[in-house]
Design an enzyme around this catalytic site. Structure first.
Site, PDB file in Angstrom:
ATOM      1  N   HIS A 120      43.255  -9.170 -20.695  1.00 22.31           N
ATOM      2  CA  HIS A 120      44.099  -8.886 -21.861  1.00 22.31           C
ATOM      3  C   HIS A 120      43.642  -9.627 -23.111  1.00 22.31           C
ATOM      4  O   HIS A 120      44.393  -9.715 -24.086  1.00 22.31           O
ATOM      5  CB  HIS A 120      45.562  -9.228 -21.549  1.00 22.31           C
ATOM      6  CG  HIS A 120      46.164  -8.345 -20.500  1.00 22.31           C
ATOM      7  ND1 HIS A 120      47.055  -8.801 -19.548  1.00 22.31           N
ATOM      8  CD2 HIS A 120      45.991  -7.017 -20.248  1.00 22.31           C
ATOM      9  CE1 HIS A 120      47.392  -7.794 -18.758  1.00 22.31           C
ATOM     10  NE2 HIS A 120      46.767  -6.709 -19.162  1.00 22.31           N
ATOM     11  N   CYS A 149      41.051 -12.735 -43.782  1.00 19.91           N
ATOM     12  CA  CYS A 149      39.702 -12.748 -43.220  1.00 19.91           C
ATOM     13  C   CYS A 149      38.781 -13.557 -44.121  1.00 19.91           C
ATOM     14  O   CYS A 149      38.745 -13.335 -45.332  1.00 19.91           O
ATOM     15  CB  CYS A 149      39.186 -11.310 -43.096  1.00 19.91           C
ATOM     16  SG  CYS A 149      37.430 -11.199 -42.678  1.00 19.91           S
TER      17      CYS A 149
END
Length: 248
Positions: A120, A149
């Site tokens: 996951h 970012c």
């Protein structure tokens, strides 16, 4: 649990041509990581719909503080417990080929395990949804939320699987390949409720392999698939089993 079950489980592991482990939330609870399901679990406190990928993209300013609280403040304090360390010891002795984990806490790696397939995903990385670049979480400041970012200023998403997202094909392939090679699977701290991850031990079983289960309570595996059920806490039973394997 009888000593007989422990001895037989240890014998199966000792004689295995290729052994693997399949782990879930129950192995990390003793490290202070809350489970997702059940009383006191994350989804009892937080609305899981907030962690659907589409909702996150529409409302990152709402979801990111929750991500920080649940996955970075809590998991950042967690340390490996004796169960993680025992699996690393078993791998170090050449008697465990690898681990498939549903957990995103990276405690297996912190304990020293080298071959870990994070089904996951992991909190260790983030990905920009605009430029697609990946970043180590440690390099990203969470003082400003959502964190921008560093390359393009776009929206960063933790590199674990949200609701509405598929399992990364490379991780699924690696986990499946390991299960196809394994003749023993050690199931620890998972009830077999999360699809498609829960199918992994059945791949081993369907090819004639042996399933050893360590859980506090009966699970979907116990009566349908498990060969040896060692009932108890992961931090108690896993080291006990590993000692029985290595001391002969």
């Amino acid at each position: 649990m009888s000593n007989h079950a422990l001895e037989n489980a240890a014998l199966a592991l000792r004689n295995a041509r290729c052994a693997m482990a399949f782990t879930g939330a129950g192995i990390s609870v003793e490290s202070g990581v809350p489970p997702f399901r059940g009383p006191g679990g994350v989804w009892a406190k937080y609305d899981p719909d907030k962690f659907e990928k589409g909702y996150f993209k529409r409302h990152p300013e709402e979801v990111w503080p929750l991500l920080k609280e649940i996955f970075y403040d809590t998991l950042g304090r967690a340390r490996p417990n004796p169960a993680h360390l025992a699996l690393a010891e078993l791998e170090g002795a050449g008697m465990l080929a690898g681990i498939v984990t549903q957990n995103i806490d990276s405690l297996h790696q912190d304990a020293g395990s080298r071959t870990v397939h994070e089904y996951h995903g992991s909190t260790r990385r983030m990905q920009c949804l605009s430029c697609r670049a990946f970043f180590d979480t440690g390099a990203i400041s969470l003082d400003i939320l959502p964190p921008p970012c560093p390359s393009c200023g776009g929206l960063l998403k933790p590199d674990f699987v949200f609701f509405g997202e598929g399992i990364p094909s490379d991780v699924h392939a690696a986990a499946t390949d390991l299960a196809k090679q394994a003749d023993v699977c050690l199931i620890i701290g998972t009830g077999g409720q999360v699809m498609p991850a829960c199918r992994i031990p059945h791949i081993v079983r369907n090819r004639g392999g042996v399933l050893i289960e360590i859980n506090l309570h009966d699970t979907a595996y116990t009566y349908n698939a498990t060969d040896y059920f060692l009932q108890g806490r992961a931090g108690d039973m896993t080291p006990k089993l590993v000692r029985a394997v290595l001391e002969r």
